[in-house]
Scaffold this motif. Structure first.
Motif, PDB file in Angstrom:
ATOM      1  N   VAL B 156     -19.431 -17.768  18.254  1.00 43.26           N
ATOM      2  CA  VAL B 156     -19.519 -16.366  18.667  1.00 43.26           C
ATOM      3  C   VAL B 156     -19.868 -16.284  20.155  1.00 43.26           C
ATOM      4  O   VAL B 156     -19.294 -15.489  20.909  1.00 43.26           O
ATOM      5  CB  VAL B 156     -20.558 -15.611  17.809  1.00 43.26           C
ATOM      6  N   LYS B 157     -20.782 -17.143  20.584  1.00 46.94           N
ATOM      7  CA  LYS B 157     -21.169 -17.131  21.992  1.00 46.94           C
ATOM      8  C   LYS B 157     -19.977 -17.492  22.873  1.00 46.94           C
ATOM      9  O   LYS B 157     -19.737 -16.874  23.916  1.00 46.94           O
ATOM     10  CB  LYS B 157     -22.315 -18.132  22.218  1.00 46.94           C
ATOM     11  N   PHE B 158     -19.203 -18.472  22.431  1.00 52.80           N
ATOM     12  CA  PHE B 158     -18.023 -18.893  23.190  1.00 52.80           C
ATOM     13  C   PHE B 158     -17.033 -17.731  23.291  1.00 52.80           C
ATOM     14  O   PHE B 158     -16.487 -17.443  24.373  1.00 52.80           O
ATOM     15  CB  PHE B 158     -17.383 -20.095  22.498  1.00 52.80           C
ATOM     16  N   ALA B 159     -16.824 -17.052  22.150  1.00 53.41           N
ATOM     17  CA  ALA B 159     -15.907 -15.911  22.145  1.00 53.41           C
ATOM     18  C   ALA B 159     -16.400 -14.834  23.101  1.00 53.41           C
ATOM     19  O   ALA B 159     -15.620 -14.235  23.860  1.00 53.41           O
ATOM     20  CB  ALA B 159     -15.782 -15.356  20.730  1.00 53.41           C
ATOM     21  N   LEU B 163     -14.424 -13.407  26.268  1.00 51.25           N
ATOM     22  CA  LEU B 163     -13.965 -12.017  26.246  1.00 51.25           C
ATOM     23  C   LEU B 163     -14.713 -11.162  27.259  1.00 51.25           C
ATOM     24  O   LEU B 163     -14.813  -9.940  27.110  1.00 51.25           O
ATOM     25  CB  LEU B 163     -14.117 -11.421  24.838  1.00 51.25           C
ATOM     26  N   GLY B 164     -15.288 -11.783  28.252  1.00 48.45           N
ATOM     27  CA  GLY B 164     -15.867 -11.015  29.346  1.00 48.45           C
ATOM     28  C   GLY B 164     -17.310 -10.611  29.164  1.00 48.45           C
ATOM     29  O   GLY B 164     -17.765  -9.634  29.763  1.00 48.45           O
ATOM     30  N   GLY B 165     -18.055 -11.321  28.323  1.00 47.87           N
ATOM     31  CA  GLY B 165     -19.494 -11.111  28.271  1.00 47.87           C
ATOM     32  C   GLY B 165     -19.972 -10.059  27.291  1.00 47.87           C
ATOM     33  O   GLY B 165     -21.176  -9.856  27.150  1.00 47.87           O
ATOM     34  N   SER B 166     -19.071  -9.367  26.631  1.00 48.53           N
ATOM     35  CA  SER B 166     -19.527  -8.394  25.631  1.00 48.53           C
ATOM     36  C   SER B 166     -18.577  -8.392  24.445  1.00 48.53           C
ATOM     37  O   SER B 166     -17.364  -8.548  24.615  1.00 48.53           O
ATOM     38  CB  SER B 166     -19.596  -7.003  26.231  1.00 48.53           C
ATOM     39  N   LYS B 171     -12.855  -7.381  17.852  1.00 48.18           N
ATOM     40  CA  LYS B 171     -12.596  -7.798  16.479  1.00 48.18           C
ATOM     41  C   LYS B 171     -12.501  -9.325  16.425  1.00 48.18           C
ATOM     42  O   LYS B 171     -11.785  -9.933  17.208  1.00 48.18           O
ATOM     43  CB  LYS B 171     -11.290  -7.193  15.982  1.00 48.18           C
ATOM     44  N   ILE B 172     -13.243  -9.916  15.512  1.00 53.06           N
ATOM     45  CA  ILE B 172     -13.205 -11.368  15.349  1.00 53.06           C
ATOM     46  C   ILE B 172     -12.803 -11.692  13.918  1.00 53.06           C
ATOM     47  O   ILE B 172     -13.336 -11.132  12.956  1.00 53.06           O
ATOM     48  CB  ILE B 172     -14.569 -12.005  15.683  1.00 53.06           C
ATOM     49  N   ALA B 173     -11.825 -12.584  13.801  1.00 56.61           N
ATOM     50  CA  ALA B 173     -11.398 -13.034  12.476  1.00 56.61           C
ATOM     51  C   ALA B 173     -12.016 -14.395  12.202  1.00 56.61           C
ATOM     52  O   ALA B 173     -12.074 -15.238  13.092  1.00 56.61           O
ATOM     53  CB  ALA B 173      -9.881 -13.128  12.417  1.00 56.61           C
ATOM     54  N   TYR B 174     -12.464 -14.589  10.972  1.00 56.14           N
ATOM     55  CA  TYR B 174     -13.019 -15.882  10.575  1.00 56.14           C
ATOM     56  C   TYR B 174     -12.141 -16.460   9.470  1.00 56.14           C
ATOM     57  O   TYR B 174     -12.082 -15.940   8.360  1.00 56.14           O
ATOM     58  CB  TYR B 174     -14.468 -15.712  10.104  1.00 56.14           C
ATOM     59  N   GLU B 196     -24.261  -7.813  17.753  1.00 56.17           N
ATOM     60  CA  GLU B 196     -23.398  -7.823  18.937  1.00 56.17           C
ATOM     61  C   GLU B 196     -22.378  -6.680  18.898  1.00 56.17           C
ATOM     62  O   GLU B 196     -21.667  -6.441  19.875  1.00 56.17           O
ATOM     63  CB  GLU B 196     -22.659  -9.158  19.059  1.00 56.17           C
ATOM     64  N   GLY B 197     -22.251  -6.038  17.758  1.00 52.80           N
ATOM     65  CA  GLY B 197     -21.377  -4.877  17.671  1.00 52.80           C
ATOM     66  C   GLY B 197     -19.899  -5.196  17.563  1.00 52.80           C
ATOM     67  O   GLY B 197     -19.065  -4.396  17.981  1.00 52.80           O
ATOM     68  N   PHE B 198     -19.526  -6.375  17.023  1.00 53.14           N
ATOM     69  CA  PHE B 198     -18.098  -6.628  16.809  1.00 53.14           C
ATOM     70  C   PHE B 198     -17.755  -6.481  15.332  1.00 53.14           C
ATOM     71  O   PHE B 198     -18.625  -6.474  14.473  1.00 53.14           O
ATOM     72  CB  PHE B 198     -17.676  -8.000  17.349  1.00 53.14           C
ATOM     73  N   GLU B 199     -16.450  -6.321  15.105  1.00 56.93           N
ATOM     74  CA  GLU B 199     -16.007  -6.191  13.726  1.00 56.93           C
ATOM     75  C   GLU B 199     -15.582  -7.563  13.231  1.00 56.93           C
ATOM     76  O   GLU B 199     -14.772  -8.235  13.860  1.00 56.93           O
ATOM     77  CB  GLU B 199     -14.826  -5.218  13.654  1.00 56.93           C
ATOM     78  N   LEU B 200     -16.149  -7.979  12.082  1.00 55.86           N
ATOM     79  CA  LEU B 200     -15.838  -9.298  11.544  1.00 55.86           C
ATOM     80  C   LEU B 200     -15.028  -9.144  10.275  1.00 55.86           C
ATOM     81  O   LEU B 200     -15.340  -8.317   9.430  1.00 55.86           O
ATOM     82  CB  LEU B 200     -17.135 -10.056  11.229  1.00 55.86           C
ATOM     83  N   ARG B 201     -13.941  -9.904  10.169  1.00 54.91           N
ATOM     84  CA  ARG B 201     -13.250  -9.954   8.882  1.00 54.91           C
ATOM     85  C   ARG B 201     -13.013 -11.406   8.527  1.00 54.91           C
ATOM     86  O   ARG B 201     -12.667 -12.207   9.381  1.00 54.91           O
ATOM     87  CB  ARG B 201     -11.937  -9.185   8.942  1.00 54.91           C
ATOM     88  N   THR B 202     -13.223 -11.732   7.248  1.00 57.19           N
ATOM     89  CA  THR B 202     -13.096 -13.126   6.827  1.00 57.19           C
ATOM     90  C   THR B 202     -11.803 -13.333   6.040  1.00 57.19           C
ATOM     91  O   THR B 202     -11.364 -12.457   5.300  1.00 57.19           O
ATOM     92  CB  THR B 202     -14.279 -13.547   5.938  1.00 57.19           C
ATOM     93  N   PHE B 203     -11.194 -14.483   6.233  1.00 59.71           N
ATOM     94  CA  PHE B 203      -9.946 -14.832   5.554  1.00 59.71           C
ATOM     95  C   PHE B 203     -10.124 -16.200   4.909  1.00 59.71           C
ATOM     96  O   PHE B 203     -10.254 -17.206   5.602  1.00 59.71           O
ATOM     97  CB  PHE B 203      -8.787 -14.870   6.560  1.00 59.71           C
ATOM     98  N   ALA B 204     -10.128 -16.227   3.584  1.00 56.79           N
ATOM     99  CA  ALA B 204     -10.355 -17.484   2.873  1.00 56.79           C
ATOM    100  C   ALA B 204      -9.044 -18.213   2.643  1.00 56.79           C
ATOM    101  O   ALA B 204      -8.033 -17.598   2.330  1.00 56.79           O
ATOM    102  CB  ALA B 204     -11.037 -17.206   1.535  1.00 56.79           C
ATOM    103  N   VAL B 205      -9.076 -19.529   2.812  1.00 56.77           N
ATOM    104  CA  VAL B 205      -7.921 -20.371   2.498  1.00 56.77           C
ATOM    105  C   VAL B 205      -8.300 -21.211   1.289  1.00 56.77           C
ATOM    106  O   VAL B 205      -9.233 -22.006   1.355  1.00 56.77           O
ATOM    107  CB  VAL B 205      -7.583 -21.301   3.679  1.00 56.77           C
ATOM    108  N   PRO B 206      -7.609 -21.030   0.153  1.00 54.97           N
ATOM    109  CA  PRO B 206      -7.980 -21.821  -1.025  1.00 54.97           C
ATOM    110  C   PRO B 206      -7.587 -23.284  -0.873  1.00 54.97           C
ATOM    111  O   PRO B 206      -6.684 -23.614  -0.101  1.00 54.97           O
ATOM    112  CB  PRO B 206      -7.196 -21.162  -2.164  1.00 54.97           C
TER     113      PRO B 206
END
Lengths: 355, 412
Positions: B156-159, B163-166, B171-174, B196-206
């Protein structure tokens, strides 16, 4: 065991129905029990006991699978999933309700039996490979459910730590202490199986295996006995899972994945389908042979390879030799180690007069 | 019959050898037990990691060992199965091992208790439960590398930096492998999404993770994230690179956690040219530009041999070196603390808890292992595929330690 029947006369029904009708057989069984209960734990290093412990757990699971596959003729590749059902049932009861093992262990078995009976329903309509696929589906479904239900799995890591079992206030921790714990259940499982297979239920199972239509015609309730077979087999699997849980101190479904089901199928096929002794042989063979091969390669490989290369060689050699030995044993005797043992026994029964 | 007899004789001879073996252990020798997976589900890692471990130990032994003690490594292949892991541990204990280098997440889970009872420390770099960082709860379990929680936080810190410090309104996909290890970072990511105020969505791979066209389409077509964090194992990281690239997603906005970051993964995805811009996380240095690797190659050269071919997969190879180096450093600390005496498992554990500023010229992060923190701070580096090779994108850094610590405390 190696013995001769001549000169033994049965005068009552009880004598005829005894598990071991010959006195010498009773003595050998007693001697084996003494060896396992007294001699081995006193003479062996903890390391060897730890290997025997793994064998004892495997015996319980292999017996269960043999009841289903060997005696009833219904194939299942979801045995490991039933183990995980037992494991998580027991772990949840032990952690949340603080129940001792003598409650959680049968509870785990019963829960597995229930799920097993449900999974067994397709067996009423399909057979053979089709049933294998249906039980394969159950393996995957159960894994998925445990993985995605925090109420069962206890969180994202899907592992629940359980306390060590205690007997009369003594906590069983070391391999030596756990040995007696596991031995008791393995012996109970062997005796129970021996009695199940010679009872009305066991005979019904065999009838279904040999020809299910004929079995139905002579009055065996196929519906009941097929599901009963699944339930009994899963009960063993559940207990096996609970034993694993107490042995490792943790319930973790990643230890009960599809490879484990295959391992158990390998055990009973190598050991001998439809035989109690075969399940034991199979459990010993599959658990101990890889270790024995590794020790051999480690000991003698030093003459051929240097130490660094040896580790890589040992790992590969183990797989190659293990696979080769399975093939050799099955070519030698397709009906498994149990049949091999019987051949040896029959040879010595009349030895030195072959006719 | 004679075949059977011969087999019986050789089997019993082998067993005798094992029984006599420990009697020959020398005074100036310390034993490390190493579990490995050369033939099981994760052999892609084990076949490189374990030779590297042996190489580093051989290097140290060739220079006189650790404080005069030769190190003997017993390797046992646990096939990524749990029962052989228990057998291996008991064998190590019998041989008097001071460290059990455990391999595999279910294996370390099953051995946690045993390690504590037997007072032999076990390490789990890059796998195992993140909560094991707590040295009070798991006194003999040492993750020694960044846990999945620390890795998620670092991603997350790397992202954020990219993405310019904020991350406000971003939106971040996991994208993760659907097993306990894959799901573990979600708790931390969700916390950070809130703070941090971002939108997280998770995508599972079976499992087995080689089919993720639907997830990739969901990510690129519907969710359209600003950044993607992937956490995949085995063959699936290479599939994710191919799928995301194939759907037109810029790989410069992807960061993979530590098991999607080896040369083998990049090569399986179509090579370094295809994966240009792909970033991945490391808990040991990458490449051959470290003095210790040069020394290992010099040792091979002195024996008239080529450098080990496993070095081609430098990410995993260096992790093996990292693991061995930390183990030997713990032993060194223990011997020093005892004034040259032979340390016990308990003393090696204290030695491990004193590891500080041991960086092996940059191959190892600046770990600071303490009795409380067995993770050593959760340090990672991020390397990016650029111009046909990995290029360092960040120095060693840690991220959101307060959030990670909060989760460790809450779990234990």
């Amino acid at each position: 065991m190696l013995h001769r029947e001549s000169g033994v006369f049965k005068t009552s029904y009880a004598a005829d129905m005894a598990l071991y009708p010959l006195p010498i057989a009773r003595w050998t069984v007693a001697a084996v029990l003494v060896i396992f209960a007294v001699v081995l734990p006193l003479s062996l290093h903890e390391y060897y006991l730890s290997i025997i412990n793994l064998v004892l757990i495997a015996i319980v699971g292999a017996l269960g699978l043999n009841i289903l596959v060997g005696y009833t003729g219904q194939i299942s590749v979801g045995h490991a999933a039933f183990m995980s059902v037992g494991a998580y049932t027991a772990a949840n009861l032990a952690v949340h309700l603080h129940l001792p093992f003598w409650v959680t262990l049968p509870a785990g078995g019963l829960m597995a039996a229930l799920i097993g009976a449900i999974v067994g329903i397709p067996s009423l309509r399909i057979k053979g490979l089709y049933l294998a696929i249906a039980t394969l589906a159950s393996q995957l479904i159960i894994e998925w459910v445990i993985n995605h239900t925090p109420a069962i799995s206890g969180g994202a890591q899907a592992s629940i730590e359980v306390p060590r079992p205690t007997v009369f206030g003594v906590e069983l921790k070391s391999q030596g202490e756990l040995y007696f714990f596991l031995l008791a259940f393995a012996v109970a499982a062997v005796i129970a199986t021996l009695n199940i297979v010679r009872s009305r239920i066991g005979r019904a199972f065999v009838a279904i295996r040999d020809q299910d239509i004929a079995a139905e015609i002579i009055g065996i309730n196929i519906f009941r006995y097929k599901l009963l077979s699944f339930a009994i087999s899963s009960f063993y699997a559940g207990v096996c899972g609970v034993l694993y849980t107490y042995y490792f101190g943790i319930a973790n479904y990643e230890a009960f994945q599809i490879v484990v089901s295959i391992d158990y199928l390998a055990m009973i096929i190598i050991g001998g389908l439809g035989s109690v002794l075969g399940s034991i042989f199979g459990a010993i063979f599959v658990t101990m042979l890889p270790i024995a091969i590794r020790i051999l390669v480690e000991t003698f490989g030093g003459y051929f390879w240097d130490t660094a290369a040896l580790s890589a060689v040992a790992a590969s050699m183990r797989l190659i030799i293990f696979g080769l030995l399975i093939i050799i044993f099955l070519v030698l005797e397709p009906e498994g180690l149990n049949r091999l043992w019987r051949n040896i026994r029959n040879y010595f029964r009349v030895w030195p007069f072959s006719y | 019959m004679s075949q059977r007899v011969r087999l019986g004789i050789s089997l019993s001879l082998g067993l005798m050898g094992l029984l006599l073996g420990p009697a020959f252990a020398q005074d100036k020798e310390l034993v490390i037990g190493m579990q490995c997976d050369r033939t099981g589900a994760t052999q892609i890692v084990g076949t490189t990691l374990c030779p590297a471990y042996h190489d580093y130990v051989a290097l140290v032994n060739s220079k006189g060992g650790v404080e005069g003690y030769k190190i003997k490594v017993i390797e046992i292949d646990n096939e990524y199965k749990v029962p052989p892991a228990m057998e291996a541990h008991e064998r190590f204990k019998m041989e008097g091992a001071v460290i059990d280098s455990v391999y595999g997440t279910p294996q370390i889970a099953a051995l946690n208790k045993k390690l504590e009872e037997d007072k032999i420390l076990g390490t789990s770099p890059g796998f195992g439960t993140a909560a094991a960082a707590d040295g009070k709860k798991y006194p003999y379990t040492f993750p020694i590398a960044a846990s999945y929680w620390s890795q998620g936080a670092a991603a997350v810190k790397f992202a954020k930096d990219k993405l310019g410090g904020s991350l406000k309104g971003k939106k971040i996909a996991y994208l993760y492998y659907d097993n306990p290890a894959g799901k573990e970072p979600i708790a931390v990511l969700e916390d950070l999404a809130a703070s941090e105020g971002f939108e997280l969505r998770t995508f599972a791979v079976p499992a087995p993770g080689v089919e993720m066209a639907a997830q990739a389409l969901d990510i690129t077509g519907r969710f359209k994230p600003d950044f993607v964090i992937t956490h995949l194992f085995g063959r699936s990281p290479s599939v994710s690179i191919k799928e995301l690239k194939g759907k037109g997603f810029p790989l410069s906005k992807v960061v993979a956690l530590v098991w999607g970051s080896a040369e083998a993964d990049i090569n399986a995805a179509g090579g370094f040219g295809t994966a240009e811009g792909y970033s991945c996380m490391q808990f040991a240095g990458v490449g051959h530009e470290y003095p210790v690797i040069t020394q290992i190659n010099a040792m091979y050269k002195a024996q008239g041999k080529e450098p080990p071919k496993e070095q081609a997969n430098s990410v995993i190879y260096n992790r093996g070196v990292f693991q061995a180096a930390i183990h030997l450093e713990a032993i060194r600390n223990a011997i020093k603390a005892k004034g040259g005496g032979k340390p016990t498992g308990e003393e090696v554990k204290s030695g491990m808890e004193q590891i500080k500023d041991f960086t092996l010229d940059g191959l190892v992060p600046p770990l600071n292992i303490t009795p409380e923190d067995h993770e050593g701070g959760g340090w990672v580096q991020i390397w990016t595929v650029k111009g046909g090779k990995f290029e360092k994108a960040t120095e060693w850094f840690q991220a959101y330690r307060d959030v990670v610590k909060k989760h460790i405390t809450a779990t234990n």
